[in-house]
Design an enzyme around this catalytic site. Sequence first.
Site, PDB file in Angstrom:
ATOM      1  CG  HIS A   1       5.270 -28.936  10.630  1.00  0.00           C
ATOM      2  ND1 HIS A   1       4.974 -28.374  11.852  1.00  0.00           N
ATOM      3  CD2 HIS A   1       6.555 -29.366  10.710  1.00  0.00           C
ATOM      4  CE1 HIS A   1       6.020 -28.431  12.636  1.00  0.00           C
ATOM      5  NE2 HIS A   1       7.000 -29.037  11.975  1.00  0.00           N
TER       6      HIS A   1
ATOM      7  CB  THR B   1       1.869  -2.512  11.023  1.00  0.00           C
ATOM      8  OG1 THR B   1       0.640  -2.879  10.369  1.00  0.00           O
ATOM      9  CG2 THR B   1       1.711  -1.161  11.701  1.00  0.00           C
TER      10      THR B   1
ATOM     11  CG  HIS C   1       7.299 -25.422  11.799  1.00  0.00           C
ATOM     12  ND1 HIS C   1       7.371 -25.296  13.167  1.00  0.00           N
ATOM     13  CD2 HIS C   1       8.360 -26.186  11.426  1.00  0.00           C
ATOM     14  CE1 HIS C   1       8.433 -25.962  13.609  1.00  0.00           C
ATOM     15  NE2 HIS C   1       9.060 -26.494  12.569  1.00  0.00           N
TER      16      HIS C   1
ATOM     17  CB  CYS D   1       0.700  -2.373   4.720  1.00  0.00           C
ATOM     18  SG  CYS D   1       0.388  -3.319   6.224  1.00  0.00           S
TER      19      CYS D   1
ATOM     20  CG  ASP E   1      -0.401   0.264   2.525  1.00  0.00           C
ATOM     21  OD1 ASP E   1       0.843   0.355   2.622  1.00  0.00           O
ATOM     22  OD2 ASP E   1      -1.161   0.391   3.506  1.00  0.00           O
TER      23      ASP E   1
HETATM   24  C1  RB5 Z   1      -1.798   2.942   6.425  1.00  0.00           C
HETATM   25  O1  RB5 Z   1      -1.761   4.158   7.079  1.00  0.00           O
HETATM   26  C2  RB5 Z   1      -1.654   1.808   7.433  1.00  0.00           C
HETATM   27  O2  RB5 Z   1      -2.802   1.718   8.215  1.00  0.00           O
HETATM   28  C3  RB5 Z   1      -1.379   0.489   6.738  1.00  0.00           C
HETATM   29  O3  RB5 Z   1      -0.257   0.609   5.938  1.00  0.00           O
HETATM   30  C4  RB5 Z   1      -1.122  -0.694   7.643  1.00  0.00           C
HETATM   31  O4  RB5 Z   1      -0.126  -0.421   8.576  1.00  0.00           O
HETATM   32  C5  RB5 Z   1      -2.300  -1.328   8.207  1.00  0.00           C
HETATM   33  O5  RB5 Z   1      -2.225  -2.361   8.902  1.00  0.00           O
END
Ligand code: RB5
Length: 153
Positions: free
Chosen positions: A135, A69, A100, A67, A10
């Site tokens: 597994h 996180t 696994h 993304c 993203d």
């Molecule tokens: C975008 O701001 C952020 O929410 C997205 O990249 C991600 O971290 C969501 O889990």
Amino acid sequence: MAKKFYIATDHAGYALKAFVKDVVTTLGHEIVDLGPDSADRVDYPDYARKCAEAVLADEGSFGILICGTGIGISIAANKIQGIRAALCHDHYTAKLTRLHNDANILCFGERVVGKGVIIDMIEAFAETEFEGGRHAGRVAKIEAGCSFGSNLG
Ligand code: RB5
């Protein structure tokens, strides 16, 4: 053995994409970029789906999803039957999820991991084969919607 990867992000993972593509090709693997093509705001479920569908349509291929996180994009990808998207943080988690869980998509967060760790994770993910054995039954249960029953070991 050379592997084929599909990559999507993203906007919060976009800045890392060029670096990750370079890492994958330098390690001798192939990479196909599924977007986005700019850092404009997008919804990560749309790109999780694109990557998941490409991986499912191309047997033996893998995905990389990034993304901010790594959490949202991995949750979204795991909604698609046949996808085992692993949110990894280091060499150990990237290796173990292949061994696994037979993970087929590697996920991480641009705001979480550094470039050295990313190289380690891609190397471990690409080079590690699924261990099977005890597994295999567990992965089969995931694919069956987590049905119950004993499969100790
Ligand atoms: C975008 O701001 C952020 O929410 C997205 O990249 C991600 O971290 C969501 O889990």
